[in-house]
Design a protein around this motif. Structure first.
Motif, mmCIF file in Angstrom:
data_model
loop_
_atom_site.group_PDB
_atom_site.id
_atom_site.type_symbol
_atom_site.label_atom_id
_atom_site.label_comp_id
_atom_site.label_asym_id
_atom_site.label_seq_id
_atom_site.Cartn_x
_atom_site.Cartn_y
_atom_site.Cartn_z
ATOM 1 N N ALA A 115 0.812 -1.213 0.000
ATOM 2 C CA ALA A 115 0.000 0.000 0.000
ATOM 3 C C ALA A 115 0.848 1.267 0.000
ATOM 4 O O ALA A 115 0.377 2.337 -0.403
ATOM 5 N N ASN A 116 2.099 1.148 0.448
ATOM 6 C CA ASN A 116 2.991 2.307 0.556
ATOM 7 C C ASN A 116 4.355 1.935 -0.018
ATOM 8 O O ASN A 116 5.298 1.649 0.719
ATOM 9 N N ARG A 117 4.434 1.922 -1.344
ATOM 10 C CA ARG A 117 5.587 1.354 -2.035
ATOM 11 C C ARG A 117 6.914 2.045 -1.707
ATOM 12 O O ARG A 117 7.964 1.419 -1.716
ATOM 13 N N GLN A 118 6.905 3.352 -1.432
ATOM 14 C CA GLN A 118 8.140 4.071 -1.156
ATOM 15 C C GLN A 118 8.406 4.235 0.333
ATOM 16 O O GLN A 118 9.392 4.852 0.731
ATOM 17 N N ALA A 119 7.532 3.683 1.159
ATOM 18 C CA ALA A 119 7.658 3.853 2.614
ATOM 19 C C ALA A 119 8.624 2.840 3.205
ATOM 20 O O ALA A 119 8.965 1.833 2.585
ATOM 21 N N MET A 120 9.051 3.122 4.429
ATOM 22 C CA MET A 120 9.906 2.210 5.171
ATOM 23 C C MET A 120 9.098 1.496 6.237
ATOM 24 O O MET A 120 8.236 2.093 6.876
ATOM 25 N N CYS A 121 9.394 0.227 6.434
ATOM 26 C CA CYS A 121 8.728 -0.571 7.458
ATOM 27 C C CYS A 121 9.806 -1.157 8.372
ATOM 28 O O CYS A 121 10.632 -1.948 7.934
ATOM 29 N N VAL A 122 9.807 -0.724 9.630
ATOM 30 C CA VAL A 122 10.835 -1.141 10.583
ATOM 31 C C VAL A 122 10.188 -1.948 11.709
ATOM 32 O O VAL A 122 9.240 -1.480 12.347
ATOM 33 N N VAL A 123 10.679 -3.145 11.929
ATOM 34 C CA VAL A 123 10.192 -3.975 13.033
ATOM 35 C C VAL A 123 10.818 -3.478 14.334
ATOM 36 O O VAL A 123 12.019 -3.239 14.403
ATOM 37 N N THR A 124 9.980 -3.287 15.360
ATOM 38 C CA THR A 124 10.467 -2.926 16.686
ATOM 39 C C THR A 124 9.980 -4.009 17.639
ATOM 40 O O THR A 124 8.780 -4.154 17.855
ATOM 41 N N THR A 125 10.904 -4.781 18.204
ATOM 42 C CA THR A 125 10.520 -5.995 18.920
ATOM 43 C C THR A 125 11.521 -6.334 20.004
ATOM 44 O O THR A 125 12.590 -5.709 20.094
ATOM 45 N N ILE A 126 11.193 -7.344 20.823
ATOM 46 C CA ILE A 126 12.153 -7.884 21.785
ATOM 47 C C ILE A 126 12.762 -9.182 21.267
ATOM 48 O O ILE A 126 13.689 -9.705 21.859
ATOM 49 N N PHE A 127 12.241 -9.714 20.164
ATOM 50 C CA PHE A 127 12.718 -10.989 19.634
ATOM 51 C C PHE A 127 14.047 -10.796 18.895
ATOM 52 O O PHE A 127 14.095 -10.103 17.876
ATOM 53 N N ASP A 128 15.102 -11.448 19.390
ATOM 54 C CA ASP A 128 16.409 -11.322 18.744
ATOM 55 C C ASP A 128 16.837 -12.606 18.043
ATOM 56 O O ASP A 128 17.986 -12.750 17.636
ATOM 57 N N ASP A 129 15.907 -13.560 17.871
ATOM 58 C CA ASP A 129 16.270 -14.831 17.254
ATOM 59 C C ASP A 129 16.221 -14.754 15.733
ATOM 60 O O ASP A 129 15.569 -13.893 15.145
#
Length: 254
Positions: A115-129
């Motif tokens: 839906a947002n081809r030029q946008a950035m998607c950053v995962v923010t999580t506690i999972f480091d695996d």
């Protein structure tokens, strides 16, 4: 002040990939930066934060407002709310948590990017695996930040978006780079059957407690197995243990 204490649901439905698939994913991730980081500070105007814990969402809101200065910041606490936001609005950046009340946040990444081809998607999580990391990247994530990093580290990585730096926590960047490192003169570690069982379950995202329950052993016994695994593989984190075991052929994904 760092992040508030965080609790989340362990995600159990995870798939393994081969080293070749990992590297393909990393290459795709690396070359993506040359396209997306022509954006300037003015390009990040609309931001979506997907986080179910109110205090963490508020903390992220403050970080985004202070570091990126967008004109609009929307928040969603569930997959359903996030999907409604994505359908109704256009965004330049999304920060997406993985452990949401109604499912895995990784399922939002592809719809958001479509839906947002030029946008950035950053995962923010506690999972480091490795499984959560590479699963997110394969779905189209442009970055991966750990919420239990220090506030200074997290802020530095998030603000680096404006300077064209990949938004990757330091430990996550090391995991990615590890995929390209050859093993020179390294003796193959020998794990017992039970140690392999523990490592496989931990690699799939289970905690030591849940892995112990699944194997029918005590938490203390399971912790002892993992301590031995770390020592044999000469690693310090679950992500490093998983990647090294797969790299050395100690674990046969199934």
């Amino acid at each position: 002040m760092g992040l508030p204490p965080i609790t989340t649901t362990v995600i159990r439905t995870i798939c393994f990939w081969t080293i070749e698939e990992y590297i393909i994913c990393v290459i795709r991730f690396t070359f993506l930066f040359s396209r997306i980081w022509s954006a300037s500070m003015d390009a990040i105007r609309q931001v979506l934060i997907v986080e179910d814990l109110p205090d963490v969402a508020q903390w992220l809101h403050g970080q985004v407002a202070s570091l990126l200065s967008p004109t609009q910041i929307d928040q969603a606490g569930t997959l359903a709310q996030a999907r409604d936001k994505i359908d109704a609005h256009a965004y330049d950046l999304a920060l997406i948590d993985l452990g949401l009340p109604d499912g895995n946040g990784v399922g939002l990444i592809r719809p958001f990017k479509e839906a947002n081809r030029q946008a950035m998607c950053v995962v923010t999580t506690i999972f480091d695996d490795a499984e959560h990391l590479f699963g997110s990247l394969r779905s189209g994530a442009d970055g991966y930040l750990l919420k239990d990093d220090t506030e200074a580290e997290f802020s530095n990585q998030l603000s680096g978006i404006l300077a064209g730096r990949p938004p990757l926590s330091a430990s996550i960047a090391r995991c990615v780079l590890e995929q390209f490192h050859p093993v020179f003169g390294e003796k193959e570690a020998t794990l017992t059957g039970r140690e392999k069982d523990m490592l496989t379950l931990i690699a799939k995202g289970l905690s030591v407690k849940h892995a112990a329950q699944k194997l029918g052993i005590s938490h203390y016994t399971a912790a002892g197995y993992m301590k031995d695994v770390y020592a044999k593989l000469q690693v310090n984190t679950r992500a490093e243990a998983t990647l090294k075991a797969i790299h050395m052929g100690l674990v046969n994904p199934s």
